[in-house]
Every structure is written in C-alpha cells, then in structure tokens.
Design a protein around this motif. Sequence first.
Motif, PDB file in Angstrom:
ATOM      1  N   ALA B 201       8.179 -76.626  39.020  1.00 54.04           N
ATOM      2  CA  ALA B 201       8.089 -75.752  37.845  1.00 54.04           C
ATOM      3  C   ALA B 201       7.014 -76.211  36.866  1.00 54.04           C
ATOM      4  O   ALA B 201       6.824 -75.577  35.828  1.00 54.04           O
ATOM      5  CB  ALA B 201       9.435 -75.694  37.148  1.00 54.04           C
ATOM      6  N   GLY B 202       6.353 -77.317  37.163  1.00 49.81           N
ATOM      7  CA  GLY B 202       5.227 -77.696  36.320  1.00 49.81           C
ATOM      8  C   GLY B 202       5.288 -79.068  35.683  1.00 49.81           C
ATOM      9  O   GLY B 202       4.342 -79.491  35.024  1.00 49.81           O
ATOM     10  N   ILE B 203       6.393 -79.780  35.850  1.00 56.71           N
ATOM     11  CA  ILE B 203       6.433 -81.144  35.306  1.00 56.71           C
ATOM     12  C   ILE B 203       5.579 -82.041  36.201  1.00 56.71           C
ATOM     13  O   ILE B 203       5.670 -81.988  37.429  1.00 56.71           O
ATOM     14  CB  ILE B 203       7.886 -81.644  35.206  1.00 56.71           C
ATOM     15  N   ARG B 204       4.711 -82.817  35.574  1.00 59.59           N
ATOM     16  CA  ARG B 204       3.748 -83.615  36.343  1.00 59.59           C
ATOM     17  C   ARG B 204       4.412 -84.768  37.090  1.00 59.59           C
ATOM     18  O   ARG B 204       5.450 -85.263  36.678  1.00 59.59           O
ATOM     19  CB  ARG B 204       2.688 -84.183  35.376  1.00 59.59           C
ATOM     20  N   ASP B 205       3.742 -85.186  38.166  1.00 57.53           N
ATOM     21  CA  ASP B 205       4.272 -86.287  38.976  1.00 57.53           C
ATOM     22  C   ASP B 205       4.445 -87.569  38.163  1.00 57.53           C
ATOM     23  O   ASP B 205       5.281 -88.406  38.493  1.00 57.53           O
ATOM     24  CB  ASP B 205       3.336 -86.576  40.164  1.00 57.53           C
ATOM     25  N   ASP B 206       3.623 -87.740  37.126  1.00 56.51           N
ATOM     26  CA  ASP B 206       3.738 -88.985  36.360  1.00 56.51           C
ATOM     27  C   ASP B 206       4.709 -88.851  35.183  1.00 56.51           C
ATOM     28  O   ASP B 206       4.856 -89.769  34.393  1.00 56.51           O
ATOM     29  CB  ASP B 206       2.361 -89.462  35.879  1.00 56.51           C
ATOM     30  N   GLN B 207       5.374 -87.691  35.092  1.00 53.97           N
ATOM     31  CA  GLN B 207       6.347 -87.517  33.999  1.00 53.97           C
ATOM     32  C   GLN B 207       7.790 -87.628  34.473  1.00 53.97           C
ATOM     33  O   GLN B 207       8.699 -87.907  33.691  1.00 53.97           O
ATOM     34  CB  GLN B 207       6.144 -86.132  33.345  1.00 53.97           C
ATOM     35  N   LEU B 208       7.989 -87.396  35.756  1.00 57.27           N
ATOM     36  CA  LEU B 208       9.359 -87.390  36.291  1.00 57.27           C
ATOM     37  C   LEU B 208       9.318 -87.875  37.733  1.00 57.27           C
ATOM     38  O   LEU B 208       8.548 -87.333  38.534  1.00 57.27           O
ATOM     39  CB  LEU B 208       9.932 -85.961  36.235  1.00 57.27           C
ATOM     40  N   MET B 209      10.102 -88.877  38.036  1.00 58.09           N
ATOM     41  CA  MET B 209      10.052 -89.458  39.383  1.00 58.09           C
ATOM     42  C   MET B 209      11.449 -89.643  39.966  1.00 58.09           C
ATOM     43  O   MET B 209      12.428 -89.804  39.255  1.00 58.09           O
ATOM     44  CB  MET B 209       9.354 -90.817  39.337  1.00 58.09           C
ATOM     45  N   LEU B 210      11.456 -89.640  41.294  1.00 57.85           N
ATOM     46  CA  LEU B 210      12.670 -89.984  42.030  1.00 57.85           C
ATOM     47  C   LEU B 210      12.387 -91.301  42.732  1.00 57.85           C
ATOM     48  O   LEU B 210      11.504 -91.373  43.586  1.00 57.85           O
ATOM     49  CB  LEU B 210      12.994 -88.899  43.059  1.00 57.85           C
TER      50      LEU B 210
END
Lengths: 366, 464
Positions: B201-210
């Motif tokens: 949905a647009g959250i960047r890879d460096d803002q949210l991680m698993l």
Amino acid sequence: MPIGSLTVLDAGPFDGVDPDEHVRAAMQWHFTPETGSRYWLERVDRLGFDPCRDVKGVADLALFPDLTDELRDVRVTDLVPRGYGSQARPLHVFESGGTTGAPKRVVQMDDWARHGSEQVARRLRDHGLPVGALWLTVAPTGPHLVGEVLQRAAASLGSPGLGVDMDPRWVKKLVAAGRRDEVDAYTDHLVDQCRRILLGQDIGVIAATTPMLERFARDSDLVEVINGSAQAIIWGGTHMDPDTRDLLQTEVFPDVPVIGMYGNTMMLTALLERVGLAASEPCVFDPVSPYVFLSVVDPDTGQPVAEGERGQVVVSHVSKSMLIPNNRERDTALRVRPAEGHAGDAVADVAPVPAVAGETVIEGVY
Amino acid sequence: MAPVSTTEPLHLDALGPRGAYRTRVPSTVTDVSGAPIARLSLVPPLYVARAIGALRQAPPIAAADLDTVFATAGEAFAAGTVGGLSVREYERLVSRTSGTPLAVVRAATRGTARFVRHAASSADRGRPRGAASDLSDPVLHETHTVWARQGDVFAVNASGNHPGVHRGWLEALALGYRVAVRPSRREPFTAHRLVAALRQAGIRDDQLMLLPTDHAAAGTLVHGADRAVVYGGDDVVTKYAHDTKVLPQGPGRSKILITADTDWRDHLDALVASVADEGGTACVNATAILVEGDPAPLAEALAARLTVLPSLPPQDERARLPVCPQQRARALSAYLKTVAAGTRAWLGGDGIADDLGDGSAVLRPAVHQTASARAPQLRTELPFPCVWIAPWTRADGMAPLRDTLVLSALTRDRGLWESLIAEPSIANVYFGDQPTHWMAPGVPHDSYLSDFLMRSKAVYEGPS
C-alpha cells in the motif's frame, strides 16, 4: 626401540609425511615407557587394545574412547611426554573455554608450537595475506589458545601485532546471569579499545571473534576505516553462521576478504578456510595432515554421515607434543571431501550443536 | 516474495530494508500434526542490527498519506492476494499452524482489517487534549504543547496465540515510528501478510520490516529499538518490569464478577463467549469467574454449554476449540491436572487432550470450582477454554480481582463500579452483558499504546 622410525614425528607439516605412518610413529612415542607421558602410560592397560599394535593408521584412532573429560583434572606435568627429557617444560599450557564445565588443560611443546604456526602461516600466505602489515588481534589470550595462535601467525608474516584482550569466561558468566547491560558495557569497552587502534594506526589485518566483527559492523566509522585500509579480516574463536558470513563479506566489508578460522584448544591449532570460496558457498575447513584429523559422525550411532550431510565433529590431534584422539566436539558440520593430500574429512558450515528449545513453559496464552 | 507453486515449498522471507531476504537454510514451520507447511527465514543478529540502522535512518510515513495507505492495506489484508497467498489460503495456513479454529481466524481477518483502516484515528484518540498533533495544528497557539515521539524505532516481539495480536503496532506506524515485527515462529503468516500488505500500500521497505529470528537474535531486536513490546508469560513480564523502553504483554487473567443482585442465567451467553470464543486462546478470554453466592449452578451450566463443543481439526468450518501437537496437548492436560488438585472438576477433570489421530489433539474446555476466591488456581491461565469458578464475598474485597486485563462486572452496585474503575491493577472494566473479549479500534487494550510511545512537549513560539 628403533629411534629411526620416530623421526617422522619431527617432520614439518609440509614435508609430505604419510599420515598413517605418522600415526603409527605417534603410538610408539606416546605408549613406550621411555617416551610416553605418565598420563597415557597409566591408561594403556585400560584401553582394551594395544595402541602400538592395533592402531595401524588414521582410521584406527576411532578405537580410542573420548577421554578428554579427564583433562579437567590431570596434572600438566603428567601430560608431558618423557621423551622430551626430564628438564623439558611445556611452552604453553592452554585451557578450554569452560563452556561444558571446568576447563580442560592441554600442553604445547616447542616443536608443536612451531609446526602448528607454520601451517597457519602457510595457509594465510595462500590467502594472499600481506607480509609486514600491522595486525589488530582482538581475541582471548591468557589460558586460551586462539590469541596465541593469532599472535604467532602475525609474527610469522613479519607483522607487528597490536592486541586487545578479552575474557570470554567472564562474558559467559554475565550472559548466564542475565546481566545483559554488563555484557554490553564490556563489549563497548572492547570496541573502544579497538577504535583507538583502528582510527590511529594503519591496520592491515584484523583478526577478531565473530561477535566483535558483528559489533564493528554497527559503527559506521569503524566500517569505513576497515573498508578503507584493511587487506584481510580473519574471524575465529566462535562460529559464524552462513548468512552472517555472507552479509559481512558482501554488504559490510565488501572490499576486504573475510577469512574463516576454525580451531579450539583440543585441536591445539587452527584450520584456515579453504582458499577461493565465495561468500555464498559453504565455508570449508580442511584438516592438517598428519596432525589434525576430522570426522563427521551421526551423534547417536557414531557412524560417519554421508558426504554433504551434517553430523557431529570428531577431532583427533596427533603430534609428538600431545595425543588427543577421538574428541567429540560440541560442533556440528557438513562432511566434505578434504583437499588433496589430507586424510579424514574436511568440514563445512561449522555450527554449535542446536540447543534443545525448551517447550517447558506452559502457563499463559502466549 | 515467493510465488506459491505446487513443487516449491512456501517460503516466508524476511522483509528487510532491501526487500525480501531468504536465508541459506530457512527453518521449517510445521502444522499442528507436525507436517512441514512452510519455510521461514530466520535472520541472524547482524541482519537485525543493520535493519534497525536502516529504520533509524528512514523518515516517518508522511501524515498526508496515512489514511490512503491504511485503507489500501486493510483492503489487501482482508481480501487481496498478498505475498502470493489468497486470503483463503492464508487463513487455512494460520488455522493449521496455530490450531486456531478457522472461524476464529476468519473473524480475526475482518477485525484486523478494520483496525488497519482505523489505525490513524485510533492512534490520535490517545493524544492528550492539550497537545497539538504537529506544528501546523492551530491548537498549539492556545496550549503551547505538541505531541512528540519518544523515539524513532519500535520493535514488536509478537506471539502466535491469536492472529489479532498484530493490531496494536499499527498505531505506532501511524504515530511516525518505524516498525520492526518479529513474528511468532509458530504462526508467522499474519505478521507477514500484514507487513506485506502495508508495503504493497505504499509504506517503504525501510519504514516497516518483518524480521523473523531465533530467540537469541530477538534480544538484539528488542534492545536495538527505542521502544519495544514483548509478549510472553510471567517470566517475560518480570524480566522487563524495570525496563522503561519495553512494554511487556503478559497473561491477561481476565475475569468476570457476578454479584448477588444479578442473575447469571440472564447472561450465560456472555459467560460462555468470554471463556470460549476466540478458541479461548486470547489474553482477553476469561480465566476466572467470581460469583457472590453458590458458584456450583453456574459451573454446572457453563460446563453443560462447553461440553457440547465438537472436537474437530482447526480448519473445519465448525471447529470452535484450539488444536495443538498431541505431545503438547498431553503436557498441558497433565499440567492442568496438577494445578487443579483440590478443586471440584465440572469439566475436564479426566484430562482435556482429545487426539485427532494425525499427531494433533483438540484442547477441550475445562471448568473447575475452587473453594475460595483466594485459591491460587485463579491465576492459572492456559491456552484453551479453561475457567476457574470461585465464590466471592464482600469480605474478599478487591484482592481476588486484581491483576486483570479485562474485568466484566455483572452488578448493579454503583459503589463497586467506582472501586473497579479506581483499582490500578485492573486494565479494563466492562459493565453488564459484554464478553471480556470485546475490543474496538480506538479503545485502549492495555492503556493507549501512545501512552508508552509519545510525550507532550512544551513548545512556545515567540515573535522572531
């Protein structure tokens, strides 16, 4: 006793000695009353076989029981082979880390120290390590073997070695007590000492334990200076999982070769990573014929696993200095065919025996 | 992300700063019968440390994008194909691995999607009245106060007891935190789907991680973040009790109190639901019911309602009870027997493990009556419908009601209402016919998460 047959024991690691012949000579040396140590002579009757007659080569080392637990209590003078003469003293007494209980103690005589570091130095040169470059070694010294091995390796390459000492037993104690803050504080203390050296000197080779390299990787100033000036990084003393190795080599220190070293006190030396491996390949360690033999076995049956399979690592050290046969390490590894000219197995992707995950906690819903 | 194919095992990759990351030897996720069902990449501590570094460098999600991002992500989570999995396939996997009844998983999917859609407004509900949301908020000129983050990176060490556990950290994202989620190794699918949907949905890879990890690397994650929430038992609560950066989420020990002025027969549905809905695995499920008067008839009625719940594999549409590996079920059963010694068993006295014959077992409900409200059993919370029924008298007072996540009070006594609200160790109080497991976006679960993440900062803007 025909002394001539024992000269094979004095040969160096690159003299092309036949491993089986070396093992037979070592049995004569360690189990003849005039030359053997008190420790082995007192045990020979209890072995249930005659080492001088029944051990005909490397494969027969498997006849020995694993007696390394006894090394926690044996007097070090009892470990010195009498053949060195009554005045002989060990150059070093090393102790294991004490992970599995009280430390085990081994002795290193002058000749083995020479042979051991000769093979390490030769392998490092094979890796293209520079001669005369400044080393920073951050590893346990004192009773531990690894610091000594690294210092000697640096010296053999004509390199001045700067050192930062560490006490792994204290760290283990803190970890066991759950004192995470103190572990962090101690680690920061080590990093501070390293930082002064790394920023102030032209360090060409860094030899460090895996956790220290991981810790360096968090500080961009250290990563920058290491990538800028180091020509090689040697890791050892503990394990490194394949993903961490790949990350360190390809992402953190892409400009510096990261070279593995696998060794421990019972091996009385260290094995260098095979030359020419990519970060994405398993990290292979070849044995050192005719002194250090490895095998990879099924932990339950003791039978060798197939090549490429994982099993428990069994190490035998056979030198004039000491005989430590059939020692079951707490490590697991993949069994690999060894490089040309070496007996036994090579090992890859060495890892600790997986801890049994405690499913004991029942209460609660999480 | 790996597409699903019939030949390749399903891979759940870490979702790191540079996209999906697959480790050399992913660990195996098994279902309740022990059959391998997916491969999960557990990243080493070095990866975690570098990921946290990247989170720290990243900017917060732009406030202007929040509503669109959450609306799109909620839609994808509830109905889309995410990480190669349709929602049906995702729900089946959750059910098979966690043993949560499929109907519970499906309801959780809808519920979580609702929480996703409302994440921004929920987070804002916790903002103090005097605090401006940012420098452009006109209220700043009156109050001279801005609501500000206490850190930048939020870590979640999640549990796998219920798919709804991932609703909380959405608010952290909305508040501008960069978030790293360590999923449960038993049920990593929900965290994976939620993170992937938010990224889609647009959250960047460096803002949210698993960041799936083993236990040791989890420490690196928790200690590396500015704020962390950690789920676990009493041991976890004790471990982090004095760490102001860590919010431990322990056993809920949710309870129901019924006073003599209320006939419990009018509320039996709510009682059964509190104990057994959600498969009885949530921290908001009732662990104890305290009754002013004789508790036996209530225990009997409750046991009668719970005993008819069928023993079925978790993916069966009609399943209502949790399922787990047979060995663990037997261990839980034996443990319950030990704990229950000295109580009167209305249900489950002969054990609660019901083998399904495929290596898994249903955890059947248990109803025990204790002699007093002070019985130590009342603190035992187990991951299936397991309830302790105790007599309560005014003389017992507040003591047996303490340490409670949700307390449902069936009473007309307004004085008691006041006392329950005033009791600091009771987190939430529901009066009347409301099951303990009721939750809604914007309603605090264990206080507002923002109480732990934000602070009010005085800001004075003088003439320049």
